[in-house]
Design a protein around this motif. Sequence first.
Motif, PDB file in Angstrom:
ATOM      1  N   ASP A 261       0.322  -0.672 -15.585  1.00 26.01           N
ATOM      2  CA  ASP A 261       1.910  -0.855 -15.433  1.00 26.01           C
ATOM      3  C   ASP A 261       1.852  -2.240 -14.443  1.00 26.01           C
TER       4      ASP A 261
ATOM      5  N   ARG B 250       4.191  -3.555 -12.862  1.00 23.63           N
ATOM      6  CA  ARG B 250       4.978  -3.196 -11.633  1.00 23.63           C
ATOM      7  C   ARG B 250       4.326  -3.114 -10.444  1.00 23.63           C
TER       8      ARG B 250
ATOM      9  N   ASP C 100       3.778  -6.223  -8.937  1.00 27.92           N
ATOM     10  CA  ASP C 100       5.020  -6.854  -8.383  1.00 27.92           C
ATOM     11  C   ASP C 100       5.399  -6.376  -6.912  1.00 27.92           C
ATOM     12  N   ALA C 101       5.134  -4.978  -6.975  1.00 26.67           N
ATOM     13  CA  ALA C 101       5.373  -4.134  -5.826  1.00 26.67           C
ATOM     14  C   ALA C 101       4.661  -4.780  -4.565  1.00 26.67           C
TER      15      ALA C 101
ATOM     16  N   SER D 237       7.460   3.118  -5.588  1.00 29.23           N
ATOM     17  CA  SER D 237       8.494   3.767  -5.996  1.00 29.23           C
ATOM     18  C   SER D 237       9.859   3.287  -5.305  1.00 29.23           C
TER      19      SER D 237
ATOM     20  N   PHE E  49      10.106   0.082  -5.250  1.00 30.87           N
ATOM     21  CA  PHE E  49      10.460  -1.516  -5.875  1.00 30.87           C
ATOM     22  C   PHE E  49      11.137  -1.007  -7.260  1.00 30.87           C
ATOM     23  N   ASP E  50      10.611   0.066  -7.813  1.00 34.71           N
ATOM     24  CA  ASP E  50      11.152   0.756  -9.185  1.00 34.71           C
ATOM     25  C   ASP E  50      10.854   2.001  -9.293  1.00 34.71           C
ATOM     26  N   SER E  51      11.752   3.044  -9.112  1.00 31.40           N
ATOM     27  CA  SER E  51      11.162   4.335  -9.070  1.00 31.40           C
ATOM     28  C   SER E  51      11.254   5.003 -10.539  1.00 31.40           C
ATOM     29  N   GLU E  52      11.353   4.263 -11.456  1.00 27.43           N
ATOM     30  CA  GLU E  52      11.528   4.785 -12.983  1.00 27.43           C
ATOM     31  C   GLU E  52      10.312   4.314 -13.778  1.00 27.43           C
ATOM     32  N   THR E  53       9.331   3.361 -13.211  1.00 30.67           N
ATOM     33  CA  THR E  53       8.290   3.255 -14.143  1.00 30.67           C
ATOM     34  C   THR E  53       7.156   4.324 -14.661  1.00 30.67           C
TER      35      THR E  53
ATOM     36  N   ARG F  33       6.101   7.185 -12.278  1.00 30.80           N
ATOM     37  CA  ARG F  33       6.284   8.708 -12.581  1.00 30.80           C
ATOM     38  C   ARG F  33       4.674   9.525 -12.843  1.00 30.80           C
TER      39      ARG F  33
END
Length: 266
Positions: free
Chosen positions: A219, A221, A224-225, A233, A235-239, A243
Amino acid sequence: MRIWAVANQKGGVGKTTSVVALGGLLAERGKRVLVVDLDPHGSLTSWFGHDPDTISHSVFDLFQYQGKVPEGLPAQLITDTSCEGLSLLPASTALATLERKMVGVEGMGLIISRALAQLWDDFDYVLLDNTPSLGVLMVNALAAAQHLIIPVQTEFLAIKGLERMLHTLEMIMRSQKNPLSYTIVPTLFDRRTQASMKSLNQLRKSYPDSLWRFAIPVDTRFRDASQAGVTPSAFDSETHGVRAYARLLNDLTEAASVRPERRRHG
Ligand code: ADP
Ligand code: MG
């Protein structure tokens, strides 16, 4: 206080990412969390915007008192992070010189245990990030931890390395009174590749009892985080990646609730 060490003698398998992802999720769940950087490279420290080359106070300070830890020192070394409820005990690159300095110092393997004993009521969870080399820092982590998380990249060569790592671990643990439980976590999993699928099946066959039932997917992301200096989470909690770590955390906390706590070192 629950203390988990994240270790593997191979670099680039997702140790630091696992520490930040799990630590961030625990903090979001309202836990008081401390992440400790025991790697002279200081990736965890850099993640949260500190420079391990120039930082003035770090884990290194704990090792300057002949195996004793002065009262109050650990608390002074801790800093906040971008994530509420998540604190950092940073590393400095000076940690690389410890191996030479600590030879023959009594209690050198218990310094992290002693430091954490002072913080026992301040944190619910402590996650120890480790260097790939087996030395005084890793020995400290293994002595302090109640559970070990071993991220393993899903590729053939990484599995070879895992065998060696578990062998060394068994030797260290034989010299300790309480055996350390561990969870092997497949990381950087890409279900579209033969190599990933094959090595996951191999892991399932070889370690049916200690292998986590799922895998952490590739991933982008996560990188990126780390560049943004925040937890995955946040940065984006839905990746997919976040999960997967949330699922891992559920399994780890569930297992921990039925495991007896290891004795703390004073
Ligand atoms: P280690 O601490 O074991 O050396 P890191 O957590 O620093 O490994 O990860 C090594 C590199 O791989 C980093 O650039 C990180 O962003 C990236 N990475 C880690 N886990 C994943 C993942 N699940 N998917 C994609 N990239 C990842
Ligand atoms: Mg690392």
